[in-house]
Design an enzyme around this catalytic site. Structure first.
Site, PDB file in Angstrom:
ATOM      1  N   HIS A  81       0.837  -1.202   0.000  1.00 40.37           N
ATOM      2  CA  HIS A  81       0.000   0.000   0.000  1.00 40.37           C
ATOM      3  C   HIS A  81       0.871   1.251   0.000  1.00 40.37           C
ATOM      4  O   HIS A  81       0.602   2.214  -0.725  1.00 40.37           O
ATOM      5  CB  HIS A  81      -0.896   0.055   1.250  1.00 40.37           C
ATOM      6  CG  HIS A  81      -1.946  -0.986   1.311  1.00 40.37           C
ATOM      7  ND1 HIS A  81      -2.124  -1.777   2.430  1.00 40.37           N
ATOM      8  CD2 HIS A  81      -2.903  -1.362   0.432  1.00 40.37           C
ATOM      9  CE1 HIS A  81      -3.140  -2.592   2.225  1.00 40.37           C
ATOM     10  NE2 HIS A  81      -3.622  -2.363   1.009  1.00 40.37           N
ATOM     11  N   LYS A  92     -15.896  -8.311   4.326  1.00 44.75           N
ATOM     12  CA  LYS A  92     -14.759  -8.655   5.176  1.00 44.75           C
ATOM     13  C   LYS A  92     -15.055  -8.272   6.625  1.00 44.75           C
ATOM     14  O   LYS A  92     -15.823  -7.361   6.885  1.00 44.75           O
ATOM     15  CB  LYS A  92     -13.502  -7.883   4.743  1.00 44.75           C
ATOM     16  CG  LYS A  92     -13.028  -8.179   3.348  1.00 44.75           C
ATOM     17  CD  LYS A  92     -11.810  -7.329   3.012  1.00 44.75           C
ATOM     18  CE  LYS A  92     -11.317  -7.577   1.603  1.00 44.75           C
ATOM     19  NZ  LYS A  92     -10.171  -6.715   1.269  1.00 44.75           N
ATOM     20  N   ARG A 108      -1.461  -6.293  -8.202  1.00 44.35           N
ATOM     21  CA  ARG A 108      -0.383  -7.214  -7.849  1.00 44.35           C
ATOM     22  C   ARG A 108      -0.242  -8.312  -8.881  1.00 44.35           C
ATOM     23  O   ARG A 108       0.849  -8.736  -9.200  1.00 44.35           O
ATOM     24  CB  ARG A 108      -0.668  -7.851  -6.482  1.00 44.35           C
ATOM     25  CG  ARG A 108      -0.619  -6.885  -5.341  1.00 44.35           C
ATOM     26  CD  ARG A 108      -1.081  -7.541  -4.087  1.00 44.35           C
ATOM     27  NE  ARG A 108      -2.449  -8.010  -4.285  1.00 44.35           N
ATOM     28  CZ  ARG A 108      -3.288  -8.300  -3.330  1.00 44.35           C
ATOM     29  NH1 ARG A 108      -2.923  -8.217  -2.089  1.00 44.35           N
ATOM     30  NH2 ARG A 108      -4.512  -8.697  -3.586  1.00 44.35           N
ATOM     31  N   SER A 134      -3.053  -7.782   2.738  1.00 47.02           N
ATOM     32  CA  SER A 134      -3.409  -7.615   4.156  1.00 47.02           C
ATOM     33  C   SER A 134      -3.961  -8.900   4.753  1.00 47.02           C
ATOM     34  O   SER A 134      -3.628  -9.271   5.876  1.00 47.02           O
ATOM     35  CB  SER A 134      -4.432  -6.494   4.315  1.00 47.02           C
ATOM     36  OG  SER A 134      -3.881  -5.257   3.969  1.00 47.02           O
TER      37      SER A 134
END
Length: 168
Positions: free
Chosen positions: A17, A41, A91, A129
């Site tokens: 990040h 989440k 990513r 994360s």
């Protein structure tokens, strides 16, 4: 003034990040980091904790950077902030498929706001994360993925909530 929004849950904020924030801040006059909660989440940290964590981590990064919490559609938030661009980090190919779909939906909601994709630094591409939290819960070392302050916060939260798993 060119304003960009970099949205995310940042639960916790990772070195990946931070890479996108550093690079994104160079592309706009002001970068607004939008800290939100993904309804699919369950966050480890509360909204105010994540906002404070991101604020602490971005101190010292060059540029006009603001950290703002939001709980609305991204495009509504971007409009409120006066943004003309959404900054997103990629990513891998799997990220691209999801992000491509989101960019298309966002364009349908507001075609005056563009989406700019930044590839994460090669050394940071595997960091997520979710994986950082999982590694920490099982007692693994996360110092390669987050700053020392974030590592301490994650480890403290795991201890506080009794989340540690695995063999002693």
């Amino acid at each position: 003034m060119r304003i960009g929004v970099y949205p995310g849950t940042f639960d916790p904020i990772t070195l990946g990040h931070m890479d996108i924030i550093r690079r994104g801040a160079k592309l706009v006059d002001r970068l607004v980091i939008g800290v939100t909660t993904n309804i699919s989440k369950t966050p480890m940290f509360e909204d105010d904790e994540r906002i404070a964590m991101v604020e602490r981590e971005v101190q010292g990064i060059e540029g006009d950077i603001r950290v703002v919490g939001f709980n609305s559609l991204l495009m509504d938030f971007a409009t409120r902030e006066g943004a003309t661009v959404i900054v997103r980090g990629l990513r891998a190919v799997a990220d691209f498929e999801y992000e491509y779909q989101m960019a298309g939906m966002n364009q349908q909601l507001n075609n005056r706001v563009e989406t700019a994709f930044l590839m994460a630094d090669v050394s940071l591409q595997p960091i997520a994360s979710r994986l950082v939290k999982e590694i920490a819960i099982y007692g693994g070392e996360i110092h390669k993925f987050v700053t020392p302050a974030v590592r301490d916060a994650v480890e403290a939260r795991i201890a506080e909530r009794g989340l540690r798993r695995g063999d002693p």
